[in-house]
Design an enzyme around this catalytic site. Structure first.
Site, PDB file in Angstrom:
ATOM      1  N   HIS A  25      20.044  -0.923  46.707  1.00 36.68           N
ATOM      2  CA  HIS A  25      20.398  -1.061  48.126  1.00 36.68           C
ATOM      3  C   HIS A  25      21.907  -1.056  48.276  1.00 36.68           C
ATOM      4  CE1 HIS A  25      21.951  -5.261  48.290  1.00 36.68           C
ATOM      5  NE2 HIS A  25      21.186  -5.430  47.226  1.00 36.68           N
ATOM      6  N   CYS A  26      22.364  -0.688  49.487  1.00 33.58           N
ATOM      7  CA  CYS A  26      23.782  -0.745  49.824  1.00 33.58           C
ATOM      8  C   CYS A  26      23.957  -1.819  50.890  1.00 33.58           C
ATOM      9  CB  CYS A  26      24.287   0.617  50.295  1.00 33.58           C
ATOM     10  SG  CYS A  26      23.457   1.232  51.769  1.00 33.58           S
ATOM     11  N   ALA A  27      24.981  -1.705  51.719  1.00 31.69           N
ATOM     12  CA  ALA A  27      25.251  -2.749  52.709  1.00 31.69           C
ATOM     13  C   ALA A  27      24.189  -2.813  53.802  1.00 31.69           C
ATOM     14  CB  ALA A  27      26.622  -2.526  53.334  1.00 31.69           C
ATOM     15  N   THR A  28      23.556  -1.679  54.085  1.00 34.09           N
ATOM     16  CA  THR A  28      22.613  -1.645  55.214  1.00 34.09           C
ATOM     17  C   THR A  28      21.252  -1.049  54.878  1.00 34.09           C
ATOM     18  OG1 THR A  28      23.474   0.513  55.910  1.00 34.09           O
ATOM     19  CG2 THR A  28      24.489  -1.440  56.896  1.00 34.09           C
ATOM     20  N   ARG A  29      21.137  -0.331  53.739  1.00 33.71           N
ATOM     21  CA  ARG A  29      19.925   0.455  53.492  1.00 33.71           C
ATOM     22  C   ARG A  29      19.280   0.176  52.143  1.00 33.71           C
ATOM     23  NH1 ARG A  29      23.110   5.437  53.516  1.00 33.71           N
ATOM     24  NH2 ARG A  29      24.804   3.946  53.683  1.00 33.71           N
TER      25      ARG A  29
END
Length: 458
Positions: A25-29
């Site tokens: 995952h990244c910051a939003t997804r």
């Protein structure tokens, strides 16, 4: 729904555990590499609680949850799928296998430069502070403040090849400390430092009949990238044939000496030539096409975001900073991002559906802070006309900032945070950036409102 419940419902909609090759995952997804994407039920996934959108891009299927939520959902998802202890490098490799060669190159450059962004941003802000001290005469020109801040602000660019050497080595599967050594060789004090000494002519060394210019590669990008790629091939090749008993002695020694000679004698000069050629080409387009270049770049940047290739632009921007000291591309990208936020804001005010409003407002604010994927994939592209309006807004804003010669002194920040790396170049530069900001936002907002959009019905 709890995070555990979301994860339990999400897995079968993705085609089951066996269809999920890896996850991160990244910051939003939530970023997933899927074996067969035809098994995904995208429409049902988008109906799940907390889900703000879903899309497939750059070898990954991505589910947007938003900041502060995605990490919690990922923790539950990792337990549900049994992917909790996976190696992030394996995820990257699995993702790249599903990309075309151009997309793989873009992803590789992104993985190398994104970790370096904080150092570049910090240097840009320090340069701004140094410039203000000098411009307003707050301290004497020979003050210790000037000396120390000059050291602090230029350090990241002087050792940029070392930073890239470490990051690129990790990406190419090589020893990062050997990568740092190669970066150190290319920035050794015996070599002329072009970052500090400008146009001073270098000395030449006669080596087996070759005249080698003793010029350093401080602040450069392409030479160290090429050198580390070659180094990774040499190191991996040696580890296949060198016995484990003498691996520690032989592999680092042979890797460094071979890569060092290749870097100084061949790769360095070639990399400088390619870097200069790229910069010269961009400067020619920028200086001759003028605001038309800004219109084209600003109007098409969001289309490039769809492919994921935009992350690779950090390498080009780093080259600009090293060669001319400013980054005139980032303000253009920022206008495109702001326009996406403006279009999303219009969707929020005009939409009649609570679910759409719930996604549009925070995603628009995210775009104003430089993260556009949620608003692009969760709202604007979904309704098409807002996305078109945003492309036009980005073109208008891009044309303006190029016409007014707006620039930044770092890379990595767009939208509102970019003010921090625009302001150090002067009040006029900042004012024109804010005008471009307003133009992009207003154009995208008004066009979205006028064109309208058709919301889906159950």
């Amino acid at each position: 729904m709890t995070n555990e419940e979301i994860a339990k419902q999400l897995v079968p909609l993705l085609g089951g555990k066996e269809n999920i090759l890896s996850a991160t995952h990244c910051a939003t997804r939530l970023r997933l590499v899927i074996d067969d994407e035809s098994k995904i039920n995208k429409s049902e996934i988008e109906k799940l609680d907390q889900v703000k959108g879903a899309f497939s891009s750059a070898g990954q299927f991505q589910v947007i949850f938003g900041t502060g939520i995605v990490n919690k959902v990922y923790a539950a998802f990792a337990i549900e799928t049994g992917l909790g202890n996976q190696d992030t490098n394996k995820h990257s490799e699995a993702m790249k296998k599903k990309m075309n060669p151009f997309a793989r190159l873009a992803r590789t450059l992104s993985n190398i430069f994104v970790p370096i962004i904080p150092a570049i941003v910090a240097s840009g802000l320090l340069m701004g502070l140094l410039g203000m001290l000098r411009a307003f005469g707050w301290v004497e020109p020979d003050s210790s403040w000037i000396v120390l801040l000059d050291m602090f602000s230029s350090a990241a660019f002087i050792i940029l090849p070392i930073l890239i050497g470490i990051s690129a080595s990790k990406e190419f599967g090589a020893n990062p400390y050997l990568g740092a050594v190669i970066g150190g060789i290319m920035t050794h004090p015996i070599l002329l430092n072009p970052w500090i000494l400008g146009n001073t002519e270098p000395e030449f060394l006669n080596f087996i009949g070759l005249n080698v210019a003793l010029i350093g590669y401080q602040g450069t990008v392409i030479p160290i990238l090429l050198a580390i790629y070659i180094m990774s091939k040499i190191e991996k090749g040696l580890r296949k044939v060198v016995p484990n008993a003498i691996d520690l002695l032989v592999v680092p020694f042979v890797t460094i000496i071979l890569t060092g000679f290749i870097a100084i004698l061949a790769i360095g000069p070639l990399g400088l030539f390619l870097g200069d050629l790229l910069t010269t080409t961009l400067n020619f387009v920028y200086n001759n096409a003028g605001f038309l270049a800004g219109i084209i770049f600003g109007g098409t940047y969001s289309l490039i975001v769809l492919t994921g290739v935009h992350h690779s632009f950090h390498a080009i921007e780093a080259g600009l900073l090293a060669s001319i000291g400013i980054n005139y591309l980032l303000p253009i990208w920022s206008m495109a991002n702001i326009a996406q936020g403006g279009a999303g804001l219009a969707v929020f005010f005009k939409s009649k559906k609570a679910k759409t409003k719930e996604i549009a407002l925070p995603s628009s604010l995210s775009a104003f802070l430089g993260i556009t994927e949620p608003i692009i994939f969760g709202v604007n592209l979904k309704y098409r006309k807002p996305f078109i309006a945003a492309l036009i807004g980005g073109a208008i804003g891009g044309g303006y900032v190029v016409f007014m010669n707006v620039a930044a002194n770092a890379f990595g920040l767009t939208g509102i945070p970019m003010i921090a790396i625009v302001a150090p170049l002067g009040a006029t530069n900042l004012l024109n950036y804010l005008v471009g900001f307003a133009l992009s936002l207003t154009t995208a907002f008004v066009l979205t409102w006028v064109l309208g959009f058709k919301e889906e019905t159950e």
